[in-house]
Design a protein around this motif. Structure first.
Motif, PDB file in Angstrom:
ATOM      1  N   GLU A  61      -3.202  14.721   2.573  1.00  0.00           N
ATOM      2  CA  GLU A  61      -2.451  15.439   1.529  1.00  0.00           C
ATOM      3  C   GLU A  61      -1.762  16.672   2.087  1.00  0.00           C
ATOM      4  O   GLU A  61      -0.577  16.917   1.815  1.00  0.00           O
ATOM      5  CB  GLU A  61      -3.397  15.840   0.399  1.00  0.00           C
ATOM      6  N   LYS A  62      -2.477  17.473   2.859  1.00  0.00           N
ATOM      7  CA  LYS A  62      -1.899  18.709   3.374  1.00  0.00           C
ATOM      8  C   LYS A  62      -0.795  18.460   4.391  1.00  0.00           C
ATOM      9  O   LYS A  62       0.038  19.339   4.630  1.00  0.00           O
ATOM     10  CB  LYS A  62      -3.004  19.575   3.986  1.00  0.00           C
ATOM     11  N   SER A  63      -0.763  17.267   4.975  1.00  0.00           N
ATOM     12  CA  SER A  63       0.282  16.921   5.928  1.00  0.00           C
ATOM     13  C   SER A  63       1.543  16.422   5.242  1.00  0.00           C
ATOM     14  O   SER A  63       2.526  16.105   5.919  1.00  0.00           O
ATOM     15  CB  SER A  63      -0.240  15.853   6.899  1.00  0.00           C
ATOM     16  N   GLY A  64       1.528  16.340   3.910  1.00  0.00           N
ATOM     17  CA  GLY A  64       2.707  15.871   3.190  1.00  0.00           C
ATOM     18  C   GLY A  64       2.931  14.380   3.297  1.00  0.00           C
ATOM     19  O   GLY A  64       4.028  13.882   3.029  1.00  0.00           O
ATOM     20  N   GLN A  70       3.446   6.034   6.301  1.00  0.00           N
ATOM     21  CA  GLN A  70       3.640   7.304   6.998  1.00  0.00           C
ATOM     22  C   GLN A  70       2.384   7.712   7.755  1.00  0.00           C
ATOM     23  O   GLN A  70       2.457   8.232   8.879  1.00  0.00           O
ATOM     24  CB  GLN A  70       4.025   8.389   5.993  1.00  0.00           C
ATOM     25  N   LEU A  71       1.219   7.480   7.152  1.00  0.00           N
ATOM     26  CA  LEU A  71      -0.033   7.815   7.828  1.00  0.00           C
ATOM     27  C   LEU A  71      -0.175   7.027   9.119  1.00  0.00           C
ATOM     28  O   LEU A  71      -0.480   7.584  10.186  1.00  0.00           O
ATOM     29  CB  LEU A  71      -1.211   7.519   6.900  1.00  0.00           C
ATOM     30  N   ASN A  84       7.917  -1.383  10.136  1.00  0.00           N
ATOM     31  CA  ASN A  84       8.088  -0.417   9.063  1.00  0.00           C
ATOM     32  C   ASN A  84       9.136  -0.904   8.067  1.00  0.00           C
ATOM     33  O   ASN A  84       9.870  -1.854   8.312  1.00  0.00           O
ATOM     34  CB  ASN A  84       8.481   0.949   9.640  1.00  0.00           C
ATOM     35  N   MET A  85       9.229  -0.227   6.927  1.00  0.00           N
ATOM     36  CA  MET A  85      10.109  -0.685   5.854  1.00  0.00           C
ATOM     37  C   MET A  85      11.580  -0.525   6.207  1.00  0.00           C
ATOM     38  O   MET A  85      12.424  -1.311   5.768  1.00  0.00           O
ATOM     39  CB  MET A  85       9.763   0.062   4.566  1.00  0.00           C
ATOM     40  N   THR A  86      11.915   0.481   6.992  1.00  0.00           N
ATOM     41  CA  THR A  86      13.312   0.662   7.378  1.00  0.00           C
ATOM     42  C   THR A  86      13.791  -0.504   8.228  1.00  0.00           C
ATOM     43  O   THR A  86      14.842  -1.094   7.983  1.00  0.00           O
ATOM     44  CB  THR A  86      13.492   1.983   8.144  1.00  0.00           C
TER      45      THR A  86
END
Length: 920
Positions: A61-64, A70-71, A84-86
């Protein structure tokens, strides 16, 4: 052993999250035996023989971080690939997964999604419904997890044959009592790609006091579209740096030659004795750049890839800079878990999980090539007939025109992918006879993806008929638009509606018993034994005849196939001396398709002093082919223009039938003769804590894989034409009829490297601080495509599947005092050798740099908890607004015009906001 010492030991050997406050929070926890990822034996919290990285939800959470994808991208042990999705939102790359449906996958060590086992609370969940290859990270209920445990070592002997690359185990919160709500958003400075999240977590009851606990969590995420036009660095026309589009399918159509057409079988221009094969009026006028995205085709840049006879008087189109970097996504994740403490020794748990992901994939408009055979040429006498006789004396305006056209008038090809995933679980666990632990579970999981086409696709026959009418103008000048009649005709050709569907199912019954078998002089001999029974199923089909829709996405149908897997396993923990412990594991799996396989694992843990620990492991792996790899039917597709026949082009120089092949057909599909992958791997490492609060771990790893299962692309077939001549099916005149691509057993791979972990914590002027670094150094990743070929080194070099970087790391510094805390994070990816322009032939342009630069970003956040029950976090991701490094790779092979989404994030600087409130 005191609890504080146990927590300190966890920090020493790197089994805690990257921030020491996670370990300090355990100081008050009661001593209990727990099951650690990588072993089935419960024990006092102590690191075993295997390297495990743990990331807490507070850190996430603190890493945004707002998604599991993303993790996973922050993990240095995860591969740098197109999972990845891109990268998945594309029509680029001959081996692109066109049915990923907005899915994202993990790939530890870069071995591929199939080789990484993703677990939820130690148990399996269903693979993605469309592709069927691995667990979609979007289906993980991130808002309900307590931590993520990453086992960076093969675990086929513990968890199953598909854990070759490692295990990611998402651990849910348990025994939660209260109500907690949170809201967060990430806003990009340059626009586009904003994310939002709402989450609610509620629980009631405490097992110790009330004998029960019920927990439920609901999380809703929404991600906005990010277009290439939103980012200036997305630019595929930079010829001085070696980058330019190599397609002549342009929004202002390019005329083609052919018998019975206006250009005939070829043409000459005054003052030039060469015979050319295609022409664009804007190129002949020197005005290619008058249409946005178009440019004069850079013949010198692509002279050995595409024939100058086609390209000299052609324009090119930068379609790589005309697509969605990330598309609109909505995710709903819900999970409920109820635990009933039957008595002091036994408890029963029920768990239900549901997720829905709605991903709107947006692809570039269709490219159409007309021909007399398809009866879609532009007719003589049509209102927009384009006469080139002023430039080409031989132009015959009494003949129809055939052309190649990027049909932007049909709009972006848009797919709505909805994936519903669910799992129901009933489980029991406890102890018996005072010292034996048991657990058992019965679960049913499934994932279903449905794809609907909403724009940009049309029936082939209707489109061809519309083009032949002459009503549609493929040569619109800037500022012009189609007539109302033409627009209506285009609309009448479109297909909108349900297109294809896929579903995976998983039914599992498992059980494990563990405990102390007997006392040895150095301690208790512990044992675990268990079974795992699974039935896996997959179904993929299309609701309409795919051949009737022009360039429809999808794989070939695969109807209602299944297989049974039966496994038994055992594990021993043997204390040889008070300092040396051995872990011995053996698992036997029986596949209804492949038969039986037995995989052993041997590991050791040696701690000669309180400040020093050695550990290592050796094991074998076995990876069965997926349903798609085995059984999918053949699917016909086409390669881009300009393909060269490596066998007959040298003997027929300048002949376009061999040296500049137009729209070469190829086929892909399953291969029922595939053999399973087999592997041998191991780790050897040490952990040292010279001073209390400061520790370092270093683990070397090595993996050898044989019979690696890969999708053989048609480009690979051509590049190995001599060895794979049977895969090139030829006509009587030796021209290529089609290329047989698809799944193969490649020769294998060998990879070596090391993981480095550094930890530090302390107290300075009233501030608690902690620092950490997790990095992966890859010494070598050697790969051979075909048996008998020499292994090729890929580390630090461009490759179309994964990029194997020499070094990746995530480093952090956290400080806390009172109600405030702060976090600074650095993410680093090393540079690599770029893809050479012009197929690596000839000298590249003067401005071309052979190396892609390294990529470093910094994230910072501050958290305030001084208001009762409330917590605020404000952060900035990519603090310095660092653009992705430039790369000149060919966009037909890898997504990204001027940048690479496998390495970098296109969002740029982002403001992150998080508000959390506990009601009870």
């Amino acid at each position: 052993m005191k609890v504080k010492k146990l927590a300190h030991m966890l920090a020493l050997i790197g089994a805690v999250a990257p921030f020491a406050n996670d370990a300090m929070a355990q100081d008050a926890a009661p001593i209990q035996r727990i099951e650690i990822t990588g072993s089935s034996i419960k024990r006092i919290a102590k690191e075993g023989a295997l390297p495990i990285q743990v990331v807490s939800f507070d850190t996430i959470e603190k890493s945004g971080i707002t998604s599991t994808e993303q993790l996973v991208r922050t993990l240095s042990a995860n591969g740098t690939g197109a999972d990845n999705m891109t990268s998945g939102n594309n029509v680029f790359g001959a081996d692109a997964d066109r049915v990923s449906g907005g899915a994202s996958f993990a790939s530890l060590r870069g071995l591929g999604p199939n080789s990484t086992l993703v677990l939820l609370n130690g148990r399996r969940i269903a693979s993605h419904g469309a592709s069927g290859k691995a667990v979609d990270l979007n289906s993980i209920p991130l808002g309900a997890i307590a931590r993520v445990e990453i086992l960076k070592d093969g675990a086929s002997a513990i968890y199953g044959t598909d854990a070759v690359g490692g295990v990611m185990n998402f651990i849910l919160r348990e025994n939660y009592d209260g109500v907690e709500a949170s809201a967060s958003t990430n806003v990009t400075q340059q626009g586009g790609g904003q994310t939002r999240r709402l989450s609610l977590l509620a629980g009631k009851g405490k097992l110790a006091d009330d004998g029960y606990n019920i927990m439920a969590s609901v999380t809703y995420d929404k991600d906005d579209k990010l277009s290439s036009s939103d980012r200036k660095f997305v630019n595929g026309f930079q010829p001085a740096r070696g980058l330019s589009p190599d397609t002549t399918g342009t929004p202002f159509a390019t005329q083609l030659s052919g018998a019975g057409t206006a250009l005939g079988t070829g043409f000459q221009v005054p003052g030039d004795s060469s015979t050319y094969l295609q022409a664009n009026q804007l190129s002949l006028q020197g005005k290619c750049d008058s249409v946005p995205g178009m440019s004069q085709y850079q013949t010198d840049l692509w002279k050995d890839v595409t024939s100058p006879l086609r390209s000299k008087y052609s324009c090119a189109y930068d379609y790589g800079a005309d697509y969605a970097i990330s598309f609109p996504v909505e995710r709903l994740n819900a999970i409920s878990r109820g635990t009933l403490q039957l008595n002091a020794d036994h408890k029963l748990a029920f768990e239900g999980m549901y997720s829905r992901t709605k991903a709107t994939a947006i692809l570039t408009p269709v490219q159409i090539q007309t021909s007399l055979a398809n009866k879609n040429a532009y007719p003589v006498g049509g209102a927009y007939y384009q006469d080139l006789s002023a430039f080409i004396p031989s132009f015959d305006k009494t003949k129809p025109i055939i052309y190649k056209w990027r049909a932007t008038e049909w709009g972006d090809r848009t797919q709505e992918n909805i994936t519903d995933s669910a799992r129901l679980l009933i489980a029991a666990e406890g102890t018996f006879l005072g010292k034996w632990d048991y657990k058992a579970g019965l679960s049913r999981a499934e994932s279903q993806t449905k794809t609907a086409l909403t724009d940009g696709y049309g029936y082939t026959s209707k489109i061809y008929s519309a083009l032949a009418s002459g009503v549609i103008n493929p040569w619109l000048a800037p500022g012009q638009s189609q007539t109302a009649e033409a627009s209506s005709l285009i609309e009448s050709t479109k297909f909108r509606g349900d297109f294809q569907h896929g579903k995976t199912t998983l039914t599992q019954l498992d059980g494990t018993v563990s405990g102390e078998l007997l006392q040895l002089p150095a301690g208790a001999l512990a044992i675990a034994a268990g079974f795992d029974l699974r039935r896996e199923g997959y179904d993929f089909g299309q609701n309409v005849d795919a051949t009737g829709i022009l360039l429809a996405p999808g794989n070939a149908a695969l109807t209602n196939t299944s297989r049974d897997v039966r496994a038994i396993f055992t594990e021993l923990l043997v204390p040889v001396t008070k300092d040396l412990e051995l872990q011995l594991a053996l698992r036997r799996d029986h596949y209804s398709v492949f038969g039986a396989t037995t995989n052993p694992k041997l590991a050791f843990r040696y701690q000669p002093a309180s400040t020093l620990l050695f550990r290592g492991s050796a094991n074998k792996g076995f990876l069965a082919p997926s349903f798609t790899q085995l059984y999918s039917a053949q699917l016909s597709q086409e390669l881009p223009n300009g393909i060269i026949d490596p066998i007959f082009c040298p003997t027929h120089p300048g002949d376009p039938a061999f040296c500049a092949i137009s729209r070469q057909p190829y086929q892909t599909g399953g291969n029922s003769k595939l053999r399973p992958e087999t592997s041998k791997q191991g780790t050897l490492g040490m952990v040292i804590e010279p001073v209390k609060g400061y520790s370092a771990s270093l683990d070397f790893w090595a993996i050898n894989v044989q019979d690696r299962i890969l999708n053989r692309t048609p480009q690979v077939v051509l590049a190995n034409a001599a060895a794979l001549s049977a895969n090139i099916i030829r006509n009587p005149d030796n021209t290529i009829n089609y290329i047989q691509a698809g799944w193969i057993n490649a020769a294998g791979l060998r990879t070596r490297g090391a993981d480095l972990g550094l930890r530090g914590e302390g107290l300075l002027s009233g501030y608690k601080w902690n620092a950490a670094l997790d990095g992966t150094w890859t010494k070598s990743f050697k790969f051979a495509e075909i048996q008998g070929q020499q292994y090729k080194e890929l580390v630090g070099n461009f490759y179309t599947r994964d990029i194997y970087l020499r070094w990746k790391h995530n480093a952090s510094l956290g400080v806390a005092r009172g109600d405030w805390s702060g976090l600074l994070t650095q993410n680093y990816s090393a540079g690599y050798k770029d893809q050479l322009p012009n197929g690596g032939k000839g000298a590249p342009p003067a401005g071309f740099k052979a190396d892609v630069s390294s990529y470093t970003t910094y994230d910072v956040s501050a958290t305030y908890g001084g208001i009762k029950n409330a917590t605020f976090t404000v952060g900035i991701k990519n603090l310095l607004n660092t653009d992705p490094p430039f790369t000149a790779h060919n966009v037909d092979e890898v997504v990204g015009a001027g940048w690479d989404p496998r390495v970098a994030d296109a969002r740029g600087r982002q403001l992150t906001l998080l508000f959390k409130y506990k009601f009870l």
